[in-house]
Design a protein around this motif. Structure first.
Motif, PDB file in Angstrom:
ATOM      1  N   ILE A 173       0.859  -1.174   0.000  1.00 24.22           N
ATOM      2  CA  ILE A 173       0.000   0.000   0.000  1.00 24.22           C
ATOM      3  C   ILE A 173       0.898   1.228   0.000  1.00 24.22           C
ATOM      4  O   ILE A 173       1.837   1.317   0.783  1.00 24.22           O
ATOM      5  CB  ILE A 173      -0.912   0.023   1.242  1.00 24.22           C
ATOM      6  N   GLU A 174       0.600   2.163  -0.881  1.00 22.24           N
ATOM      7  CA  GLU A 174       1.324   3.417  -0.897  1.00 22.24           C
ATOM      8  C   GLU A 174       0.530   4.442  -0.108  1.00 22.24           C
ATOM      9  O   GLU A 174      -0.672   4.612  -0.325  1.00 22.24           O
ATOM     10  CB  GLU A 174       1.528   3.897  -2.332  1.00 22.24           C
ATOM     11  N   PHE A 175       1.204   5.088   0.839  1.00 25.32           N
ATOM     12  CA  PHE A 175       0.553   6.085   1.692  1.00 25.32           C
ATOM     13  C   PHE A 175       0.951   7.480   1.253  1.00 25.32           C
ATOM     14  O   PHE A 175       2.076   7.689   0.836  1.00 25.32           O
ATOM     15  CB  PHE A 175       0.937   5.853   3.154  1.00 25.32           C
ATOM     16  N   LEU A 193      -3.424   2.641  10.829  1.00 26.38           N
ATOM     17  CA  LEU A 193      -4.291   1.467  10.649  1.00 26.38           C
ATOM     18  C   LEU A 193      -4.213   0.538  11.858  1.00 26.38           C
ATOM     19  O   LEU A 193      -5.230  -0.018  12.289  1.00 26.38           O
ATOM     20  CB  LEU A 193      -3.916   0.736   9.359  1.00 26.38           C
ATOM     21  N   THR A 194      -3.031   0.384  12.422  1.00 27.72           N
ATOM     22  CA  THR A 194      -2.865  -0.452  13.615  1.00 27.72           C
ATOM     23  C   THR A 194      -3.623   0.153  14.792  1.00 27.72           C
ATOM     24  O   THR A 194      -4.299  -0.557  15.547  1.00 27.72           O
ATOM     25  CB  THR A 194      -1.373  -0.614  13.950  1.00 27.72           C
ATOM     26  N   ALA A 195      -3.539   1.471  14.957  1.00 25.49           N
ATOM     27  CA  ALA A 195      -4.231   2.143  16.058  1.00 25.49           C
ATOM     28  C   ALA A 195      -5.745   2.008  15.913  1.00 25.49           C
ATOM     29  O   ALA A 195      -6.454   1.775  16.903  1.00 25.49           O
ATOM     30  CB  ALA A 195      -3.825   3.617  16.109  1.00 25.49           C
ATOM     31  N   ILE A 196      -6.263   2.146  14.706  1.00 24.34           N
ATOM     32  CA  ILE A 196      -7.699   1.979  14.468  1.00 24.34           C
ATOM     33  C   ILE A 196      -8.125   0.565  14.850  1.00 24.34           C
ATOM     34  O   ILE A 196      -9.103   0.360  15.577  1.00 24.34           O
ATOM     35  CB  ILE A 196      -8.052   2.287  12.993  1.00 24.34           C
ATOM     36  N   HIS A 197      -7.394  -0.418  14.368  1.00 25.85           N
ATOM     37  CA  HIS A 197      -7.713  -1.822  14.654  1.00 25.85           C
ATOM     38  C   HIS A 197      -7.688  -2.085  16.164  1.00 25.85           C
ATOM     39  O   HIS A 197      -8.607  -2.694  16.720  1.00 25.85           O
ATOM     40  CB  HIS A 197      -6.727  -2.734  13.923  1.00 25.85           C
ATOM     41  N   THR A 198      -6.652  -1.592  16.828  1.00 26.08           N
ATOM     42  CA  THR A 198      -6.511  -1.807  18.269  1.00 26.08           C
ATOM     43  C   THR A 198      -7.665  -1.178  19.031  1.00 26.08           C
ATOM     44  O   THR A 198      -8.265  -1.819  19.907  1.00 26.08           O
ATOM     45  CB  THR A 198      -5.172  -1.229  18.759  1.00 26.08           C
TER      46      THR A 198
END
Length: 91
Positions: A10-12, A74-79
């Motif tokens: 994925i390109e951010f 994305l990790t913070a959202i998932h957590t």
């Protein structure tokens, strides 16, 4: 050479990145999803949020489209979403 296929990179920033949340069908779950998204992706387009009910109405999926800024976001959202027992899966 490996036969294993690598996932696409994925390109951010990545515009129009979908996040689908599956959980118990109630307004608390929907509100939690919106709160977490506003915290980690402020200004996301709430008009694009879609909600689908399961056939028996016990579960629902909420899909939100954000501009993903990086793996950390994305990790913070998932957590944050997985803290709630109402959330069954985040994709």
């Amino acid at each position: 050479m490996s036969d294993e296929q690598q996932p696409p990179k994925i390109e951010f920033p990545c515009e129009n990145y979908p996040i689908k949340v599956l959980g118990d069908a109630d307004s608390e779950m929907h509100a939690l999803v919106l709160t977490v998204m506003e915290r980690h992706a402020p200004g996301f387009d709430e008009t694009r949020v879609t909600i689908n009910q399961s056939s028996k109405g016990r579960f629902q999926s909420v899909t939100v489209w954000i501009t993903a800024t990086g793996i950390e976001q994305l990790t913070a959202i998932h957590t944050d979403l997985r803290i709630s027992k109402k959330i069954k899966m985040v994709m």
